[in-house]
Design a protein around this motif. Structure first.
Motif, short mmCIF file in Angstrom:
data_model
loop_
_atom_site.label_atom_id
_atom_site.label_comp_id
_atom_site.label_asym_id
_atom_site.label_seq_id
_atom_site.Cartn_x
_atom_site.Cartn_y
_atom_site.Cartn_z
N ARG A 212 -2.35 3.88 11.76
CA ARG A 212 -3.31 3.83 12.88
C ARG A 212 -4.33 2.71 12.73
O ARG A 212 -4.97 2.31 13.70
N THR A 213 -4.49 2.19 11.52
CA THR A 213 -5.45 1.09 11.33
C THR A 213 -4.97 -0.21 11.95
O THR A 213 -5.75 -1.13 12.16
N GLY A 214 -3.66 -0.32 12.21
CA GLY A 214 -3.11 -1.55 12.77
C GLY A 214 -2.88 -2.64 11.74
O GLY A 214 -2.49 -3.75 12.09
N GLN A 215 -3.10 -2.32 10.48
CA GLN A 215 -2.97 -3.34 9.42
C GLN A 215 -1.51 -3.61 9.06
O GLN A 215 -1.17 -4.71 8.62
N THR B 18 0.87 -1.18 0.00
CA THR B 18 0.00 0.00 0.00
C THR B 18 0.90 1.22 0.00
O THR B 18 1.90 1.27 0.72
N GLN C 203 -2.13 7.88 9.02
CA GLN C 203 -3.51 7.39 9.10
C GLN C 203 -3.59 5.90 8.75
O GLN C 203 -4.34 5.15 9.37
N TYR C 204 -2.80 5.48 7.78
CA TYR C 204 -2.74 4.04 7.47
C TYR C 204 -2.19 3.25 8.67
O TYR C 204 -2.71 2.19 9.02
N GLU D 197 -0.81 11.00 5.41
CA GLU D 197 -1.57 9.85 4.91
C GLU D 197 -0.98 8.55 5.46
O GLU D 197 -1.72 7.63 5.85
#
Length: 337
Positions: free
Chosen positions: A41-44, A28, A38-39, A35
């Motif tokens: 923070r999703t934990g992915q 990704t 923010q990605y 930006e």
């Protein structure tokens, strides 16, 4: 593994994406630091490659923010930079970066550094998975806590002794010993599925109850196999499964659940069997007092070649003083706590 790449330069991000996807990773791309944050923070994403200089948030600012907020699990941070001085390296490490890739990068070097990150993240995942499963077993059986700590030490001592022998030296290396020490606490994980009326019964089990109790071996192996399907890279779960399934087998074939004989029983199961029984003998239970080391030693010797692998019994005799040290250590620990 999903990898997040952040760089405001289109050609750099596309080069990174193409190289990583060619190596089999899912990528990704974030076009600036805000930006990217923010990605994250999703934990992915557990592995993040960031340019040093970006609009919104710089790579250093991202590193500091991630380390200060402890977002999800550990995130392995690689800084992509044209800076290469010692001062820059120190600054990046102080900000929380784990590694660096210098522009222009070589795809082979990129792969090596990413795989190094995967190994480190794999170690954390391994520890967390085993700890969670072991605590699950501990929550059902009030007697397992110190037992788990002692028997993993007994197993490690036996493995270290076996590593010095001609018969087992090629099998039992440092990695094997570490895995054994790590996974033996999961030997009774299947007990989480045994009814309280049987698991916590203070007296002797009936024949029917014992048949139910014996299923903790197959239930434990099934549980660990299912966990492994969700963690396909967690090869250590194979040893955990073997231990759970075979630690009640006997070398004379009279054990359970499958009546395996001798070398049919994985070495990790044979080692765990002796460590488990020794600790059970020398520990107080609601249905028995603790036996002395000498009594447990005599029982172990008497069962050499029937219950226990004779080679492992001989290893036990050579290092019994270390068993006593472990036993004494945890007795002192319990008194203090």
């Amino acid at each position: 593994m999903d990898i997040l790449v952040a760089d405001d330069d289109y050609s750099t991000t596309e080069t990174l994406r193409n190289a990583l996807e060619a190596f089999g990773y899912d990528v990704t791309v974030a076009r600036d630091g805000t930006e990217a944050y923010q990605y994250l923070r999703t934990g992915q994403f557990r592995l993040f490659i960031s340019d040093w200089e970006m609009p919104g948030m710089t790579g250093l600012e991202l590193c500091r923010e991630v380390r200060s907020r402890h977002i999800g699990g550990y995130i392995y941070l690689i800084l992509l930079t044209s800076y290469s001085s010692m001062e820059d390296v120190v600054q990046g490490l102080e900000a929380g970066a784990d590694d660096f890739i210098t522009k222009p990068f070589n795809p082979s070097e990129l792969l090596v550094r990413v795989r190094a990150g995967e190994r480190i993240l794999g170690l954390e995942s391994r520890e967390l998975t085993i700890f969670a499963l072991a605590k699950l077993a501990e929550s059902r059986d009030q007697e397992t806590g110190a037992h788990l700590e002692r028997m993993r030490e007994y197993a490690r001592i036996l493995a270290e002794e076996l590593a010095q022998t001609d018969e087992f030296g090629e099998i039992v290396d440092g990695d094997y010993i570490n895995l054994l020490h790590l996974t033996t606490p999961l030997h009774d994980i299947g007990k989480v599925a045994i009814p309280d009326s049987i698991l916590l019964k203070p007296g002797r089990l009936t024949r029917q109850e014992f048949e139910v109790m014996k299923t903790h071996t197959t239930l434990g192996a099934k549980t660990l196999t299912e966990v492994a399907t969700h963690h396909p890279n967690a090869s250590y779960l194979e040893m955990a499964r073997d231990i759970a399934l075979t630690h009640h087998e006997r070398v004379d074939g009279q054990g359970y659940p499958n009546g395996l004989r001798g070398d049919q029983i994985p070495l990790c199961g044979r080692i765990t069997a002796l460590a488990d029984v020794y600790d059970a003998l020398t520990s107080k239970r609601v249905y028995k007092d603790a036996y002395s080391h000498d009594v447990a030693k005599a029982i172990t010797l008497r069962n050499s070649g029937s219950h226990f692998d004779p080679e492992i019994v001989q290893a036990f005799l050579r290092c019994e003083s270390h068993f006593l040290d472990v036993k004494s250590h945890f007795e002192d620990f319990c008194l203090v706590h």
